[in-house]
Design a protein around this motif. Sequence first.
Motif, PDB file in Angstrom:
ATOM      1  N   LEU A 256      -1.820  -4.261   2.565  1.00  0.00           N
ATOM      2  CA  LEU A 256      -0.995  -4.150   1.029  1.00  0.00           C
ATOM      3  C   LEU A 256      -0.656  -2.368   1.450  1.00  0.00           C
ATOM      4  O   LEU A 256      -1.082  -1.882   2.614  1.00  0.00           O
ATOM      5  CB  LEU A 256      -1.905  -4.120  -0.236  1.00  0.00           C
ATOM      6  N   GLY A 257       0.705  -1.988   0.298  1.00  0.00           N
ATOM      7  CA  GLY A 257       1.369  -0.719   0.756  1.00  0.00           C
ATOM      8  C   GLY A 257       0.074   0.251   0.316  1.00  0.00           C
ATOM      9  O   GLY A 257       0.037   1.169   0.291  1.00  0.00           O
ATOM     10  N   SER A 258      -0.682  -0.366  -0.656  1.00  0.00           N
ATOM     11  CA  SER A 258      -2.050   0.656  -1.617  1.00  0.00           C
ATOM     12  C   SER A 258      -2.943   0.728  -0.290  1.00  0.00           C
ATOM     13  O   SER A 258      -3.208   2.026  -0.761  1.00  0.00           O
ATOM     14  CB  SER A 258      -2.202  -0.698  -2.883  1.00  0.00           C
ATOM     15  N   ALA A 259      -3.197   0.253   0.364  1.00  0.00           N
ATOM     16  CA  ALA A 259      -4.124  -0.217   1.755  1.00  0.00           C
ATOM     17  C   ALA A 259      -3.849   1.216   2.559  1.00  0.00           C
ATOM     18  O   ALA A 259      -4.195   2.133   3.344  1.00  0.00           O
ATOM     19  CB  ALA A 259      -4.626  -0.727   2.456  1.00  0.00           C
ATOM     20  N   HIS A 260      -2.155   0.613   3.173  1.00  0.00           N
ATOM     21  CA  HIS A 260      -1.477   1.804   4.270  1.00  0.00           C
ATOM     22  C   HIS A 260      -0.610   2.520   4.353  1.00  0.00           C
ATOM     23  O   HIS A 260      -1.344   3.896   4.592  1.00  0.00           O
ATOM     24  CB  HIS A 260      -0.652   0.653   4.893  1.00  0.00           C
ATOM     25  N   ASN A 261      -0.566   3.259   2.820  1.00  0.00           N
ATOM     26  CA  ASN A 261       0.180   4.604   2.369  1.00  0.00           C
ATOM     27  C   ASN A 261      -1.346   5.406   2.755  1.00  0.00           C
ATOM     28  O   ASN A 261      -2.335   5.594   2.205  1.00  0.00           O
ATOM     29  CB  ASN A 261       0.514   4.729   1.186  1.00  0.00           C
ATOM     30  N   CYS A 263      -2.200   8.596   1.133  1.00  0.00           N
ATOM     31  CA  CYS A 263      -2.891   9.224   0.069  1.00  0.00           C
ATOM     32  C   CYS A 263      -2.833  10.684   0.572  1.00  0.00           C
ATOM     33  O   CYS A 263      -3.243  11.468   1.259  1.00  0.00           O
ATOM     34  CB  CYS A 263      -3.211   8.975  -1.078  1.00  0.00           C
TER      35      CYS A 263
END
Length: 365
Positions: A256-261, A263
């Motif tokens: 998911l984008g939330s995991a790959h991004n 931060c």
Amino acid sequence: MNSFGMRLRVQTFGESHGVGIGCVIDGVPAGLVIDEEFIAQEMRLRQGGGVYATPRREADSVEILSGVFEGKSTGACIALFIRNTANKSADYEEIKDIFRPGHADFTYFQKYGIRDYRGGGRSSARESAVRVASGAIAKLLLKEFGISVGGGILGIGGVVSSRTDFSNQECAQALDSQIFALDTSLEQAQKEVIKAARAKGDSVGGVALLKAFGVPIGLGEPLYGKLDSQIGALMLGLNGVKAVEIGEGVRASGMLGSAHNDCMDTQGFLSNHSGGMLGGISTGEEICVRVHFKPTPSIFIAQDTQDIQGRGVKAVIKGRHDPCIAVRGSIVAQSQLALILADLLLCNASATLRNLKNLYVPKRF
């Protein structure tokens, strides 16, 4: 095409069983100390010999023909030459009219109409020796800016480490391993896979991990000279490379984008799923690349193929070949990464007006 690079340009020449191989490097800044012992050390890492590599062991002594005076680069082209001293062309006499399965014999013959059967001629991985020699000079340049390149073997066959977080020190320690293994807990099992394949007259593939440390923010020339696109192109240009992964690589397609991004907080990035580059530009994080090598196509098992007349024949290969090209290929790949980073380092010097003014506008006190 026999050259690569934008500001640091390298053109190679020579064949596997010719007089020798060499390269011309254009764009090395004047004043760089050319450490010949370091170059020799890099060449020794790529050499054959031993249980896990080809018995062909070339001296790989690098002759510097131009571009260096009193131990420093002059700003002129640096020409390097490596003589072939251990070639045995007779090993290929029996297959001179046969296309070896998995090799470039068929495509080179169809494209050029010439069959240089002596170890593959220009298509041979012997050419990679000059990439290591030129890569050594690139490493010397990177060292001036606190940048280092390392890596080693991550996996052989199905024995693959799940780690990619190897430190600079661990990458340096891998050079003491006969197969440049990064994960010491898997080294013996990986060696056994190579020995088992060799005992059957077969070969096995492997994956190398490349790391670069101390890379500044800003390396990469979008849109067509991106850092990741340069890595992909030049790594896939190495003999036997079939896939290249940067950061999470193929695993990213299942995330998911939330995991790959990656931060950030006030201290910087909290992760490095991108492998040290975003938008084709280095982020300042460690560069992390995995390079996948196919099994060595030269095996000692009879295989079906064609001859140059199109007739069906059996190919029975003799000679001296690596049971796993990934081992020595990992050294070549590190040299390629050094060349890419050195080239983009030079490109970045003119990326902004500020950079140019720092160089050309007199400072006022």
